[in-house]
Design a protein around this motif. Structure first.
Motif, mmCIF file in Angstrom:
data_model
loop_
_atom_site.group_PDB
_atom_site.id
_atom_site.type_symbol
_atom_site.label_atom_id
_atom_site.label_comp_id
_atom_site.label_asym_id
_atom_site.label_seq_id
_atom_site.Cartn_x
_atom_site.Cartn_y
_atom_site.Cartn_z
ATOM 1 N N GLU A 41 0.839 -1.202 0.000
ATOM 2 C CA GLU A 41 0.000 0.000 0.000
ATOM 3 C C GLU A 41 0.880 1.261 0.000
ATOM 4 N N GLY A 42 0.621 2.155 -0.905
ATOM 5 C CA GLY A 42 1.356 3.432 -0.911
ATOM 6 C C GLY A 42 2.685 3.395 -1.661
ATOM 7 N N ALA A 43 3.196 2.192 -1.973
ATOM 8 C CA ALA A 43 4.492 2.118 -2.665
ATOM 9 C C ALA A 43 4.284 2.071 -4.182
ATOM 10 N N ASP A 44 5.304 2.486 -4.930
ATOM 11 C CA ASP A 44 5.247 2.376 -6.390
ATOM 12 C C ASP A 44 5.270 0.911 -6.795
ATOM 13 N N ALA A 45 4.616 0.607 -7.907
ATOM 14 C CA ALA A 45 4.687 -0.753 -8.448
ATOM 15 C C ALA A 45 5.372 -0.691 -9.809
ATOM 16 N N ASP A 46 6.020 -1.804 -10.203
ATOM 17 C CA ASP A 46 6.642 -1.853 -11.533
ATOM 18 C C ASP A 46 5.580 -1.927 -12.633
ATOM 19 N N LEU A 47 4.472 -2.571 -12.291
ATOM 20 C CA LEU A 47 3.390 -2.762 -13.259
ATOM 21 C C LEU A 47 2.081 -2.295 -12.619
ATOM 22 N N VAL A 48 1.338 -1.439 -13.315
ATOM 23 C CA VAL A 48 0.039 -0.983 -12.800
ATOM 24 C C VAL A 48 -1.037 -1.362 -13.807
ATOM 25 N N VAL A 49 -2.065 -2.072 -13.318
ATOM 26 C CA VAL A 49 -3.209 -2.402 -14.157
ATOM 27 C C VAL A 49 -4.377 -1.524 -13.723
ATOM 28 N N LEU A 50 -4.868 -0.696 -14.629
ATOM 29 C CA LEU A 50 -6.063 0.104 -14.342
ATOM 30 C C LEU A 50 -7.254 -0.654 -14.916
ATOM 31 N N ASN A 51 -8.063 -1.198 -14.021
ATOM 32 C CA ASN A 51 -9.189 -2.035 -14.436
ATOM 33 C C ASN A 51 -10.435 -1.147 -14.459
ATOM 34 N N TYR A 64 -7.734 8.669 -18.353
ATOM 35 C CA TYR A 64 -6.577 9.441 -18.810
ATOM 36 C C TYR A 64 -5.962 10.255 -17.682
ATOM 37 N N SER A 65 -6.797 10.762 -16.777
ATOM 38 C CA SER A 65 -6.166 11.518 -15.683
ATOM 39 C C SER A 65 -5.447 10.559 -14.719
ATOM 40 N N ASP A 66 -5.999 9.371 -14.544
ATOM 41 C CA ASP A 66 -5.304 8.372 -13.712
ATOM 42 C C ASP A 66 -3.959 7.980 -14.320
ATOM 43 N N ILE A 67 -3.946 7.829 -15.635
ATOM 44 C CA ILE A 67 -2.689 7.470 -16.298
ATOM 45 C C ILE A 67 -1.660 8.572 -16.042
ATOM 46 N N GLY A 68 -2.091 9.825 -16.191
ATOM 47 C CA GLY A 68 -1.193 10.965 -15.961
ATOM 48 C C GLY A 68 -0.609 10.942 -14.551
ATOM 49 N N ILE A 94 -6.512 4.067 -27.001
ATOM 50 C CA ILE A 94 -5.938 4.454 -25.701
ATOM 51 C C ILE A 94 -4.437 4.700 -25.829
ATOM 52 N N MET A 95 -3.747 3.799 -26.533
ATOM 53 C CA MET A 95 -2.292 3.968 -26.656
ATOM 54 C C MET A 95 -1.948 5.162 -27.542
ATOM 55 N N ALA A 96 -2.865 5.450 -28.504
ATOM 56 C CA ALA A 96 -2.627 6.618 -29.351
ATOM 57 C C ALA A 96 -2.705 7.893 -28.504
ATOM 58 N N ARG A 97 -3.670 7.919 -27.561
ATOM 59 C CA ARG A 97 -3.829 9.119 -26.732
ATOM 60 C C ARG A 97 -2.855 9.161 -25.577
ATOM 61 N N ALA A 98 -2.499 7.990 -25.050
ATOM 62 C CA ALA A 98 -1.616 7.937 -23.882
ATOM 63 C C ALA A 98 -0.490 6.942 -24.166
ATOM 64 N N PRO A 99 0.601 7.408 -24.774
ATOM 65 C CA PRO A 99 1.662 6.484 -25.192
ATOM 66 C C PRO A 99 2.334 5.762 -24.023
ATOM 67 N N SER A 100 2.135 6.234 -22.790
ATOM 68 C CA SER A 100 2.750 5.505 -21.675
ATOM 69 C C SER A 100 2.022 4.190 -21.403
#
Ligand code: 5AD
Ligand code: SF4
Length: 444
Positions: A41-51, A64-68, A94-100
């Motif tokens: 909890e609270g730490a960075d992860a190497d992989l984030v899945v936004l479900n 998109y704001s979550d990705i930012g 999605i990848m076109a709008r948010a290349p990350s």
């Protein structure tokens, strides 16, 4: 930036309905099965899945704001996957709008996540929004982690095509998972500590299957079979559609003690004209008749529903009918939403869209009515003794939180542990929870 090494830690963030929560758990299990660990909890992860969820409002903007926000202080980003219904609806866009974002995976394709992660870590982004008929389950690892109360998706998709709803497009057609798989998954959940299982589906009561002898069974048959699991104390199901509410399922509420006295049966609106425009294929009267039948076999049933205010063309008088329906039924709890146009659905193209301030006012009035019926329901429970399933620790030392049979949150002090079923007398009611006192020794 490129990712040369495979991610070691993951975080799955689920938004939206309980089915998304279930999918999120299964994705986490998949990643754990690959040797990754959940980031604390609270730490960075190497992989984030936004479900993600696409059912209403500005769900897409939210993604998109979550990705930012995933950008770290040093400017780097984790490997990002967008899953869920926004992934299904938007796909490669999605990848076109948010290349990350390096992976886009739909709700029927997430069993492919480990492959996609491997590819993305090697610099090859991918999208998978295929919709094979519920084959993903066969590729998921066995269940192993669960709390006292667990979800089990038994059915996915929807053929009803309510005119406001995006689900038939994002989750596809109604598909039931096989009986034997569900009995097996339920048994594993119970082995790993679940005392309660909530059967999930967009139209859960449309579930059908064949038992071991090849006989056709409905949701009532599945519930009866699960009730035979000795260590399972409670069974619930959600969400039901009025059209699939069979007499056999209604009757199960009388004859299966482990089936909890709670029914989530969305009606959406209290006006027959609006229901017709919504393509709901039930009327207020036919809906009330079902509730009467359920109450006849299980008088203490707690009722719940979903409501939409401000459907295109809804007049003040039609909205008043919704408020009257709420008062007639006396719901124990409900979800209520402002109508939100979903691109590609028939209602989004209807004339006479309702002004936002009218929707705001209607939602406030509806929620005030729902709060009144909910408080009344809770107050009527005071003095009753009931079993409470212990699900969490409370904020205070020695305090525990659990659920009554009627799905009310109950807090109390006792010497118990997670997963216990405790006999409690309800002593005080608020709008959202009750306090209780242990009546006797533990029941189970
Ligand atoms: N706008 C508002 N609410 C919606 N729901 C579904 N689609 C929409 C929409 N376009 C609500 C319904 C449904 C619940 C899951 O979400 O009430 O039962
Ligand atoms: Fe959407 Fe209607 Fe299907 Fe529910 S029944 S998922 S509201 S189309």
């Amino acid at each position: 930036m490129s990712h040369n090494s495979a991610p070691k830690t993951y975080k799955v963030k689920s938004f939206g309905c309980q089915m998304n929560v279930y999918d999120g758990e299964r994705m986490a299990e998949l990643l754990a099965d690959q040797g990754m660990t959940a980031a604390p909890e609270g730490a960075d992860a190497d992989l984030v899945v936004l479900n993600t969820c696409h059912i209403r409002e500005k769900a897409v903007d939210r993604v998109y704001s979550d990705i930012g926000r995933l950008k770290r202080d040093d400017g780097s980003v984790p490997l990002i996957a967008v899953a869920g219904c926004v992934a299904q609806a938007e796909g490669e866009e999605i990848m076109a709008r948010a290349p990350s974002v390096k992976m886009v995976v739909g709700p029927q394709a997430y069993h492919r996540l480990p492959d996609m992660v491997r590819d993305a870590a090697a610099g090859r982004p991918s999208t998978d929004t295929d919709m094979p008929a519920a084959t993903k389950f066969a590729h998921l690892p066995a269940r192993r982690r669960t709390g006292a109360s667990a979800f089990l998706t038994v059915q996915e998709g929807c053929d009803k095509f309510c005119t406001y709803c995006v689900v038939p497009y994002t989750r596809g057609a109604e598909v039931s998972r096989p009986y034997a798989d569900l009995i097996d998954e339920a048994a594993r959940l119970v082995d790993s500590g679940a005392r309660e299982i909530t059967l999930l589906g967009q139209n859960v009561n449309a579930w059908t299957g064949e038992d071991a002898k090849g006989r056709k069974v409905g949701l009532d048959g599945l519930i009866r079979a699960l009730a035979a699991l000795p260590d399972l104390a409670r069974i619930r199901y959600t969400t039901s559609h009025p059209n699939d509410m069979t007499m056999a399922l209604i009757e199960a509420h009388a004859s299966v003690p482990k089936l909890m006295p709670f029914l989530h049966l969305p009606v959406q609106a209290g006006s027959d004209r609006v229901l017709k425009a919504m393509n709901r294929s039930h009327t207020v009267e036919s809906y009330l008749r079902i509730l009467e039948q359920v109450r006849a076999v299980r008088p203490d049933i707690a009722l719940s529903g979903d409501f939409i205010v401000g459907f295109p063309g809804e007049t003040d008088a039609e909205f008043d009918e919704t408020v009257r329906l709420v008062e007639t039924v006396g719901y124990a709890q409900c979800f209520s939403f402002k109508y939100s146009p979903r691109l590609g659905t028939p209602a989004a193209a209807m004339g006479d869209q309702i002004a936002p301030e009218v929707m705001d006012e209607r939602l406030q009035r509806l929620q005030a009515a729902l709060n009144r019926t909910q408080l009344a329901f809770n107050q009527a429970s005071v003095g009753k003794s009931c079993e409470v399933l212990v699900e969490r620790r409370g904020k205070l030392p020695g305090q525990w939180l659990g659920k009554s049979p009627w799905l009310q949150s109950v807090h109390f002090f006792a010497d118990v542990t997670l997963g216990d079923v405790v006999d409690v007398t309800l002593i005080e009611a608020g709008p959202n929870s009750l306090s209780g006192r242990p009546t006797m020794q533990m029941v189970a």
